[in-house]
Design a protein around this motif. Structure first.
Motif, PDB file in Angstrom:
ATOM      1  N   LEU A 244      23.696  33.874  99.508  1.00 53.60           N
ATOM      2  CA  LEU A 244      23.149  33.875  98.152  1.00 53.60           C
ATOM      3  C   LEU A 244      23.959  32.934  97.262  1.00 53.60           C
ATOM      4  CD1 LEU A 244      21.117  35.074  96.115  1.00 53.60           C
ATOM      5  CD2 LEU A 244      22.835  36.821  95.576  1.00 53.60           C
ATOM      6  N   CYS A 246      23.930  31.845  93.629  1.00 55.78           N
ATOM      7  CA  CYS A 246      23.370  32.054  92.289  1.00 55.78           C
ATOM      8  C   CYS A 246      24.502  32.268  91.293  1.00 55.78           C
ATOM      9  CB  CYS A 246      22.405  33.240  92.266  1.00 55.78           C
ATOM     10  SG  CYS A 246      23.205  34.856  92.339  1.00 55.78           S
ATOM     11  N   THR A 258      24.840  42.454  87.007  1.00 54.62           N
ATOM     12  CA  THR A 258      23.783  41.486  87.274  1.00 54.62           C
ATOM     13  C   THR A 258      22.418  42.092  86.965  1.00 54.62           C
ATOM     14  OG1 THR A 258      22.798  40.043  88.954  1.00 54.62           O
ATOM     15  CG2 THR A 258      23.592  42.191  89.703  1.00 54.62           C
ATOM     16  N   TYR A 260      19.955  41.136  88.937  1.00 56.84           N
ATOM     17  CA  TYR A 260      19.354  41.204  90.268  1.00 56.84           C
ATOM     18  C   TYR A 260      19.565  42.592  90.862  1.00 56.84           C
ATOM     19  CZ  TYR A 260      19.369  36.119  89.797  1.00 56.84           C
ATOM     20  OH  TYR A 260      19.170  34.832  89.348  1.00 56.84           O
ATOM     21  N   ASP A 261      18.553  43.087  91.552  1.00 57.19           N
ATOM     22  CA  ASP A 261      18.596  44.443  92.106  1.00 57.19           C
ATOM     23  C   ASP A 261      19.538  44.470  93.304  1.00 57.19           C
ATOM     24  OD1 ASP A 261      18.180  46.941  93.144  1.00 57.19           O
ATOM     25  OD2 ASP A 261      15.988  46.875  93.007  1.00 57.19           O
ATOM     26  N   MET A 262      20.731  45.019  93.112  1.00 54.78           N
ATOM     27  CA  MET A 262      21.720  45.050  94.183  1.00 54.78           C
ATOM     28  C   MET A 262      21.327  45.997  95.309  1.00 54.78           C
ATOM     29  SD  MET A 262      25.508  44.593  92.492  1.00 54.78           S
ATOM     30  CE  MET A 262      25.392  45.651  91.052  1.00 54.78           C
ATOM     31  N   ARG A 264      18.468  45.955  96.665  1.00 59.16           N
ATOM     32  CA  ARG A 264      17.591  45.189  97.554  1.00 59.16           C
ATOM     33  C   ARG A 264      18.242  43.901  98.062  1.00 59.16           C
ATOM     34  NH1 ARG A 264      11.734  45.391  94.379  1.00 59.16           N
ATOM     35  NH2 ARG A 264      11.527  47.675  94.333  1.00 59.16           N
ATOM     36  N   GLU A 265      19.150  43.357  97.297  1.00 51.25           N
ATOM     37  CA  GLU A 265      19.762  42.080  97.661  1.00 51.25           C
ATOM     38  C   GLU A 265      20.989  42.311  98.531  1.00 51.25           C
ATOM     39  OE1 GLU A 265      20.425  38.857  98.701  1.00 51.25           O
ATOM     40  OE2 GLU A 265      18.867  38.642  97.161  1.00 51.25           O
ATOM     41  N   SER A 266      20.856  42.000  99.818  1.00 49.00           N
ATOM     42  CA  SER A 266      21.918  42.304 100.779  1.00 49.00           C
ATOM     43  C   SER A 266      23.215  41.568 100.478  1.00 49.00           C
ATOM     44  CB  SER A 266      21.446  41.975 102.195  1.00 49.00           C
ATOM     45  OG  SER A 266      21.106  40.591 102.301  1.00 49.00           O
ATOM     46  N   ARG A 269      25.269  43.525  98.219  1.00 50.36           N
ATOM     47  CA  ARG A 269      25.760  44.728  98.898  1.00 50.36           C
ATOM     48  C   ARG A 269      26.979  44.425  99.761  1.00 50.36           C
ATOM     49  NH1 ARG A 269      22.060  48.945  99.314  1.00 50.36           N
ATOM     50  NH2 ARG A 269      22.600  49.383 101.482  1.00 50.36           N
ATOM     51  N   GLU A 436       9.063  35.278  89.937  1.00 53.71           N
ATOM     52  CA  GLU A 436      10.243  36.121  90.145  1.00 53.71           C
ATOM     53  C   GLU A 436      11.288  35.991  89.033  1.00 53.71           C
ATOM     54  OE1 GLU A 436      10.835  32.333  92.606  1.00 53.71           O
ATOM     55  OE2 GLU A 436       9.203  33.700  92.067  1.00 53.71           O
TER      56      GLU A 436
END
Length: 473
Positions: A244, A246, A258, A260-262, A264-266, A269, A436
């Motif tokens: 990633l 970004c 963030t 961004y949905d942590m 869902r975003e590996s 994680r 998105e």
């Protein structure tokens, strides 16, 4: 080198600002100083170390005698476009008459134009007597005095002040255009404010990364040769290793924030304690009682926009602290963007400039640039747009001639050209987005106004127009 560049930019923007105010004042536009009161607060706070400085007119309309005050540190400011001794004396008379000495120990008279070379201390002493200490050499200040103090600050503070000055210059130029409209003619005032829709939620989690293995991988995969990097760079390496790349995240107190949905975003994680991931409403941070969290939210907004704009070949210059347009193709000579102002047209946002002596070589690249900052007004978010230009030698780093070229370009621009740049950038931001994208841009804020009425009457008009759906917000 960077220090010199920032100082040159500060001198240039302050000079342009004082020129704009001086011209407006000579045209009889003395109400221009009312527009600038709030805008100067962040600068005066830092330069004069008064963190609780507020606009006193927000407490009482037309607070007599003074405009800004910090009641905790007992410092007050009168903001004015008048520079003569009579204005100084009348301000001091009001200060004495209303016993402001009970609330403030020190008064500064801040002139938006260049102050006189000297003021009579004897004439001033006749007004104030022994009530307060007022030395015109110290207590009558103008933007030049502020600039002199700023040049003694550290580089990060100078960069913050540069952005504040750019914002003020944009506001003043817009206001001058408004005030110069034909008398008695209704007109649409296009501000440099764009309505913004932030995400409804953000995510926060405790950082948990293997620093040693991340550093080894960074040296192997990214050819990193430095010493142990700061945590922010270490996290960026870890995210890139996880796939990633970004910018839309920030770190505070060993936690990462963030939009961004942590969950869902590996990649996220891989750098956090998964059990600590928490979803918050944006208001929990943006409306937080601590200013540091409010600022964190704004930084996060800007960094997320940085991710969004990269998809449209709009880059962020770390050196200049602004966005700028790249060519759509690396070897392109120009980039033009379609937009709709009064009619459909195309605007040049990038040009390759060749040397006159040797046309086979590139002299520099010229990029349309802009900065945006975010503000919250009664839970409605806006972005302020400040247009500029960026001159590079390799599409990314500034040309050694950047400052000179920028100064020359600014001299050629008039208020209407700056206004059109703001309108174009507003159009580009609102019409170039992906599904998105987390942050949405609306239209530039427009108000229908009359040029021959006072600011107070204009406010009343706007309220009336809102009730009739005749005022576009």
């Amino acid at each position: 080198m960077k220090q010199v560049e920032i100082e040159n930019q500060l001198r240039e923007v302050v000079s342009r600002l004082m020129t704009e105010v001086d011209l407006a004042t000579k045209q009889g536009r003395l109400d221009l100083n009312l527009i600038s009161e709030d805008a100067w607060i962040p600068i005066l706070k830092e330069v004069y170390q008064c963190p609780n400085l507020v606009n006193l007119n927000r407490k009482h309309k037309n607070f007599p005698g003074i405009d800004l005050g910090d009641e905790q540190d007992r410092v007050a400011f009168q903001v004015t476009s008048s520079t003569d001794l009579e204005k100084v004396k009348s301000t001091l008379e009001q200060f004495k008459k209303r016993n402001y000495k009970n609330a403030f120990d020190e008064l500064y008279i801040f002139t938006l134009r260049a102050k006189q070379k000297s003021y009579s201390q004897e004439a001033i002493d006749k007004v104030i007597g022994d009530d307060i200490r007022f030395d015109p050499k110290d207590h009558i200040i103008d933007p030049g005095d502020i600039l002199a103090t700023i040049t003694g600050l550290r580089l990060p503070a100078q960069e913050r002040m540069l952005q504040e000055f750019r914002t003020i210059l944009g506001d003043v130029q817009t206001s001058v255009h408004e005030l110069n409209a034909p008398e008695n003619a209704p007109y649409i005032l296009v501000s440099n404010l764009i309505e913004v829709t932030p995400p409804k939620a953000l995510y926060v989690a405790e950082l948990c990364i293997d620093e040693e293995s991340t550093l080894v991988a960074a040296r192997r995969d990214f050819n990193y040769k430095g010493q142990r990097p700061k945590k922010h760079l270490l996290v960026r390496f870890a995210l890139q290793i996880a796939g990633l790349d970004c910018y839309g995240w920030t770190i505070h107190e060993n936690r990462i924030f963030t939009f961004y949905d942590m969950e869902r975003e590996s990649a996220f994680r891989s750098v956090v304690d998964i059990g600590s991931i928490e979803e918050l409403m944006t208001e929990d941070i943006s409306q937080h009682e601590l200013v540091e969290y409010q600022n964190l939210f704004k930084y996060l907004m800007k960094d997320t926009v940085r991710d969004q704009l990269l998809a449209f070949n709009v880059n962020w210059s770390k050196q200049q602290k602004q966005f700028y347009f790249l060519p759509n193709e690396k070897d392109a000579d120009q980039r033009k963007e379609e937009w709709v102002g009064k009619k459909l047209s195309r605007r040049t946002v990038f040009e390759r400039k060749l040397q006159k002596k040797d046309p086979t070589k590139v002299a520099f690249f010229k990029h349309l640039a802009f900065d945006i900052s975010f503000l919250d007004v009664d839970s409605q978010w806006y972005a302020t747009v400040t247009p500029s230009w960026y001159y590079t030698f390799n599409l990314y780093r500034p040309s050694i001639f950047h400052v000179d070229l920028l100064t020359k370009q600014k001299r050629l621009e008039h208020n209407h050209s700056v206004r059109d740049q703001v309108r174009f950038i507003g159009y580009f931001l609102s019409h170039n987005r992906n599904e998105e994208d987390l942050i949405g841009f609306g239209d530039l804020v427009e108000l229908q106004c009359l040029s021959n009425i006072s600011l107070e009457e204009n406010e009343e008009l706007e309220e009336a127009l809102e009730g009739e759906d005749a005022c576009a917000n």
